[in-house]
Motif scaffolding. Sequence first.
Motif, PDB file in Angstrom:
ATOM      1  N   THR A 266       5.074   3.171  -2.147  1.00  0.00           N
ATOM      2  CA  THR A 266       4.712   3.335  -3.568  1.00  0.00           C
ATOM      3  C   THR A 266       4.015   2.085  -4.092  1.00  0.00           C
ATOM      4  OG1 THR A 266       6.624   4.744  -3.829  1.00  0.00           O
ATOM      5  CG2 THR A 266       5.627   3.943  -5.845  1.00  0.00           C
ATOM      6  N   LEU A 267       4.511   0.925  -3.666  1.00  0.00           N
ATOM      7  CA  LEU A 267       3.920  -0.321  -4.171  1.00  0.00           C
ATOM      8  C   LEU A 267       2.491  -0.497  -3.645  1.00  0.00           C
ATOM      9  CD1 LEU A 267       7.005  -2.702  -3.890  1.00  0.00           C
ATOM     10  CD2 LEU A 267       6.264  -1.289  -5.808  1.00  0.00           C
ATOM     11  N   LEU A 268       2.262  -0.048  -2.418  1.00  0.00           N
ATOM     12  CA  LEU A 268       0.898  -0.146  -1.880  1.00  0.00           C
ATOM     13  C   LEU A 268      -0.034   0.840  -2.590  1.00  0.00           C
ATOM     14  CD1 LEU A 268       1.803  -0.558   1.900  1.00  0.00           C
ATOM     15  CD2 LEU A 268       0.897  -2.316   0.376  1.00  0.00           C
ATOM     16  N   TYR A 269       0.471   2.013  -2.896  1.00  0.00           N
ATOM     17  CA  TYR A 269      -0.335   2.948  -3.705  1.00  0.00           C
ATOM     18  C   TYR A 269      -0.741   2.265  -5.010  1.00  0.00           C
ATOM     19  CZ  TYR A 269       1.819   6.871  -1.064  1.00  0.00           C
ATOM     20  OH  TYR A 269       2.267   7.724  -0.106  1.00  0.00           O
ATOM     21  N   ARG A 270       0.259   1.628  -5.627  1.00  0.00           N
ATOM     22  CA  ARG A 270       0.018   0.989  -6.931  1.00  0.00           C
ATOM     23  C   ARG A 270      -1.025  -0.127  -6.833  1.00  0.00           C
ATOM     24  NH1 ARG A 270       2.197   4.462  -8.790  1.00  0.00           N
ATOM     25  NH2 ARG A 270       4.182   4.632  -9.872  1.00  0.00           N
ATOM     26  N   ARG A 271      -0.902  -0.912  -5.757  1.00  0.00           N
ATOM     27  CA  ARG A 271      -1.891  -2.001  -5.615  1.00  0.00           C
ATOM     28  C   ARG A 271      -3.297  -1.424  -5.442  1.00  0.00           C
ATOM     29  NH1 ARG A 271      -0.462  -7.352  -4.525  1.00  0.00           N
ATOM     30  NH2 ARG A 271      -2.315  -7.647  -3.228  1.00  0.00           N
ATOM     31  N   LEU A 272      -3.392  -0.379  -4.628  1.00  0.00           N
ATOM     32  CA  LEU A 272      -4.710   0.256  -4.452  1.00  0.00           C
ATOM     33  C   LEU A 272      -5.212   0.831  -5.766  1.00  0.00           C
ATOM     34  CD1 LEU A 272      -6.682   0.724  -2.089  1.00  0.00           C
ATOM     35  CD2 LEU A 272      -4.502  -0.126  -1.327  1.00  0.00           C
ATOM     36  N   MET A 273      -4.331   1.456  -6.526  1.00  0.00           N
ATOM     37  CA  MET A 273      -4.738   1.994  -7.832  1.00  0.00           C
ATOM     38  C   MET A 273      -5.276   0.870  -8.707  1.00  0.00           C
ATOM     39  SD  MET A 273      -1.782   4.595  -9.068  1.00  0.00           S
ATOM     40  CE  MET A 273      -1.401   6.105  -8.217  1.00  0.00           C
ATOM     41  N   GLN A 274      -4.573  -0.245  -8.688  1.00  0.00           N
ATOM     42  CA  GLN A 274      -5.016  -1.356  -9.545  1.00  0.00           C
ATOM     43  C   GLN A 274      -6.349  -1.933  -9.074  1.00  0.00           C
ATOM     44  OE1 GLN A 274      -1.988  -4.229 -10.467  1.00  0.00           O
ATOM     45  NE2 GLN A 274      -0.656  -2.675 -11.362  1.00  0.00           N
TER      46      GLN A 274
END
Length: 392
Positions: A266-274
Amino acid sequence: MKFCGYLIRYDELALKGKNRPFFEKRLISNIKEKLKEFSITTEYLWGRILVYCEKSPEILDRLRKVFGISSLSPVVEVSSELAVIQEQALLLLMSTLAKEENREENQNLTFRVSANRVDKKFPLTSQAVNIAVANFLLPHYPFLKVNLNHPALELGIEIREKRTFLFLEKERGLGGLPVGTGAKVLALLSGGIDSPVAAWMMMKRGCSVEFIHFYSYPYTAEQSKEKVLDLVRHLSQYQNKSFLHVVPFGKIQESIQKQCHERYRTLLYRRLMQRIATELAYRRRARALVTGESIGQVASQTVENISAVETATDVCIFRPLIGFNKQETIQIAQKIGTYEISIRPFEDCCTLFQSSCPATRARLLDLLQEEEKVPYKEFVQGAVDSIETLSI
Ligand code: ATP
Ligand code: MG
């Protein structure tokens, strides 16, 4: 006696010193934009705006959604002479109390007159006007009981040069600052309850908001995009124009799921989103990102995780809900009308491939190592190139 329009008050803008005209002009242009399908004219009065128009629930409903308005009243305009004010005040009262004299709940109706003499050249003081008008009205309505502290009915009289406004209703507006007086920001909008509220709160502070949504079709239903579009349509009522940027995200998620440790998904998804949102923010000249995060709400939103994720961007991130609990956010969502849309049952991409044991206190170093396992720069480029932009 004829209704002439809505008298609009604004408080926070009055504190703006030399910038005040900038805020006032923006408020007037936002009001005009919101009412462009109606035949209206506006007039700037010192400290007030008057919208001349027909009395209409639809106009009122639109004005209720304009940030910067602290309160508004449907008003009657009369000339600034005491005898005229008294006569017209009586007519206004009659139109409200017509045929109600005998109704039981009116038997002890409490009442006050509240005059405000903006034009100091008017021969009577505000208090003298209160007394003169009340003394004129009360013999016509003996059942009215004067109560200065908590009146059920309050007759407002605003005396200006040459003309005076009379009103019996005064409702609170949304307050805040006119949209467009602040910078443009880019809100990360999921289909959930929180992010639409966060975007709305930024509009309230004068920012114009564009939206970015990541979706994982074909892994999530096509309707999830429709839901987000509905949220943007709804939020658009609070600003002039909206843009929704839709980013296909499924392939990126699939790759992270295959290559990286489950704990960090989830955190990697979030970083990519950002990262993707940051690229888009540069292109659209948006000065900040906005998310609906609040501390401790879910595993990805601990202080440690939020700070490890946000190193992916050098753009400022606003999180207007950071200290709210869910119930507080839900209350706002209900008030602004996004709640009913947000609870429609479609999956967000973040629930896709969700880990059963997510890291609650990720270390940045571990996250960076995991991120290196996927070609994230290529992902960002590819995603930005395939953004679909909808204007609402
Ligand atoms: P929300 O109700 O806004 O979805 P949430 O409490 O469910 O918030 P998360 O799902 O963990 O929290 O998401 C945190 C924030 O990340 C969201 O508020 C939103 O700003 C952003 N976000 C999450 N998913 C998406 C998405 N699919 N597209 C765009 N932004 C997203
Ligand atoms: Mg969510």
